[in-house]
Design an enzyme around this catalytic site. Structure first.
Site, short mmCIF file in Angstrom:
data_model
loop_
_atom_site.label_atom_id
_atom_site.label_comp_id
_atom_site.label_asym_id
_atom_site.label_seq_id
_atom_site.Cartn_x
_atom_site.Cartn_y
_atom_site.Cartn_z
N LYS A 111 27.29 26.65 42.91
CA LYS A 111 28.04 26.16 44.18
C LYS A 111 27.24 25.24 44.88
CE LYS A 111 31.49 29.81 44.82
NZ LYS A 111 31.97 30.87 45.18
N LYS A 192 36.45 29.80 33.68
CA LYS A 192 36.91 30.83 34.19
C LYS A 192 38.05 30.26 35.27
CE LYS A 192 34.36 32.15 38.47
NZ LYS A 192 33.45 32.70 39.23
N LYS A 195 39.79 30.98 42.44
CA LYS A 195 40.66 30.80 43.74
C LYS A 195 40.77 29.31 44.06
CE LYS A 195 39.35 35.08 45.66
NZ LYS A 195 38.15 35.51 46.40
P1 TYM Z 1 35.55 37.22 44.43
O1 TYM Z 1 36.22 37.25 45.74
O2 TYM Z 1 35.16 35.91 44.09
O3 TYM Z 1 36.33 37.87 43.34
C1 TYM Z 1 36.88 39.23 43.67
C2 TYM Z 1 36.77 40.09 42.17
O4 TYM Z 1 37.47 39.24 41.27
C3 TYM Z 1 36.79 39.13 40.02
N1 TYM Z 1 37.16 37.62 39.37
C4 TYM Z 1 37.56 37.74 38.06
N2 TYM Z 1 37.54 38.69 37.13
C5 TYM Z 1 38.02 38.16 35.99
N3 TYM Z 1 38.32 36.84 35.57
C6 TYM Z 1 38.41 36.03 36.55
N4 TYM Z 1 38.60 34.54 36.19
C7 TYM Z 1 37.72 36.33 38.03
N5 TYM Z 1 37.78 35.69 39.05
C8 TYM Z 1 37.13 36.68 39.94
C9 TYM Z 1 35.35 39.04 40.58
O5 TYM Z 1 34.17 39.22 39.60
C10 TYM Z 1 35.36 40.03 41.89
O6 TYM Z 1 34.92 41.53 41.24
N6 TYM Z 1 30.76 38.12 45.41
C11 TYM Z 1 31.93 38.89 45.23
C12 TYM Z 1 32.54 39.86 46.57
C13 TYM Z 1 31.56 40.70 46.98
C14 TYM Z 1 31.30 42.04 46.43
C15 TYM Z 1 30.54 42.70 47.13
C16 TYM Z 1 31.87 42.54 45.20
C17 TYM Z 1 30.75 40.81 47.92
N7 TYM Z 1 30.18 42.07 48.07
C18 TYM Z 1 30.11 44.09 46.87
C19 TYM Z 1 31.41 43.99 44.93
C20 TYM Z 1 30.63 44.57 45.54
C21 TYM Z 1 33.08 37.85 45.01
O7 TYM Z 1 32.64 36.49 45.39
O8 TYM Z 1 34.28 38.14 44.58
#
Ligand code: TYM
Length: 327
Positions: A111, A192, A195
């Site tokens: 990023k 991957k 969003k």
């Molecule tokens: P975020 O908001 O990017 O994504 C939310 C969840 O979706 C999963 N994910 C995917 N899984 C499979 N294939 C994909 N292409 C894909 N894209 C996204 C992510 O792995 C995630 O589980 N840092 C985290 C948010 C966060 C968090 C936390 C998660 C903040 N604090 C504490 C767990 C525990 C994030 O950016 O997820």
């Protein structure tokens, strides 16, 4: 009882990867664990956000989580910024993490490379994520594969802190599904699905028009030969479709592959399975968006419940660190 915690950022429309890699498992975890789920709005601030959009996205994301099946009677659902203990613990964990350790995070590297503005928050992002998790004595964290390294860091910080200051944190386990943990872009199957709006034709949105969903899957990039076989390395396009279909039906991708001899048939069945997975979510979403006051009440109760746990854990942290009690 096992305690499960996870979070999602309100940074863009929720896509199929979020659903298959994480959110579906949050729903099923409700049957067997005490579950806490968080819309992590403070993490969204690591890159510039439009204030009006952030506010509405946060509410809409909570409504979508309810529509997907997060049940406020069984789960604690809240917004990160409503529980200020997250930021306090984040600072403490920033002082526990090494600069080099944060610099090695691949998500930070991805990023920050070529970005015009790199905030300090983007760099310390994983410490806030560790705080989210450790603040609730979490046993298990259901996430997609891209969060594996952040989870490893949260574990390292918990272990280091416990070693320095005595037993304080529960060391959490990641929970990454066998299928669907890395849903790939339909047009660029070696990267991957995400969003960000870089590849609209390669990304399926959970709230997208269902005819458009089917069309995108039917136009997905496949591989040059015609054999249907599950092999992520050699056949990323076809294997991605098999994984998506597998995640929707529960059948192993290798088994599904044996039933097809043509890409077209696989695409048609995959499109139908995804459409039927999304349809009930979209129907329920409409009922939640019609009642923003109801959602606000659910989030207020969630924050209150979350805070009751968070303040207890933070008191333990402060005590073990040697911070002087106030008053
Ligand atoms: P975020 O908001 O990017 O994504 C939310 C969840 O979706 C999963 N994910 C995917 N899984 C499979 N294939 C994909 N292409 C894909 N894209 C996204 C992510 O792995 C995630 O589980 N840092 C985290 C948010 C966060 C968090 C936390 C998660 C903040 N604090 C504490 C767990 C525990 C994030 O950016 O997820």
């Amino acid at each position: 009882m096992t305690r499960v915690f996870s979070g999602i950022k309100p940074t863009g429309p929720v896509q199929l990867g979020n659903l298959l890699g994480a959110l579906r498992h949050w729903v099923s975890d409700q049957d067997e664990a005490e579950t806490i789920f968080c819309v992590v709005d403070l993490h969204a601030l690591t890159v510039p956000q439009d204030p009006t959009e952030l506010r509405s996205r946060t509410l809409e994301l909570a409504q979508l989580l309810l529509a997907i099946g997060i049940d406020p009677n069984r789960s604690t659902l809240f917004v990160q910024s409503h529980v200020p203990e997250h930021t306090e613990l984040s600072w403490i964990l920033e002082c526990t993490a090494a600069f080099g350790e944060l610099r090695r995070m691949t998500q930070f590297k991805d990023k920050s490379t070529d970005a015009e503005f790199v905030s300090a928050g983007l760099f310390t992002y994983p410490a806030l994520m560790a705080a989210d998790i450790l603040l609730y004595d979490t046993d298990r964290v259901p996430v997609g594969d891209d969060q594996r390294q952040h989870l490893e860091l949260a574990r390292d910080l918990a272990i280091r802190f416990n070693h320095r200051y005595g037993d304080t944190f529960v060391v959490p386990e990641p929970s990454i599904p066998k299928v669907g943990a890395r849903v790939m872009d339909l047009q660029h199957p070696t990267r991957k699905m995400s969003k960000s709006d870089e590849s609209p034709q390669g990304t399926i949105l959970v709230l997208e028009d269902l005819a458009s969903v089917a069309k995108k899957i039917k136009r997905a990039v496949t591989d040059t030969d015609t054999e249907v076989r599950f092999d992520m390395e050699a056949k990323p396009g076809v294997s991605n479709l098999l994984s998506i279909l597998s995640a929707c039906t529960g059948e192993a991708p290798e088994v599904i592959a044996t039933r097809y001899s043509r890409y077209g048939d696989l695409k048609a069945d995959c499109a139908e399975a995804v459409v039927e997975t999304l349809r009930p979510i979209q129907d329920r979403y409409a009922t939640y968006t019609a009642d923003p006051t109801g959602t606000a009440a659910i989030l207020a109760l969630g924050a209150e419940r979350a805070r009751a746990t968070a303040t207890g854990v933070l008191a333990r942290v402060r005590q073990n660190l040697g911070l002087l009690p106030a008053g």
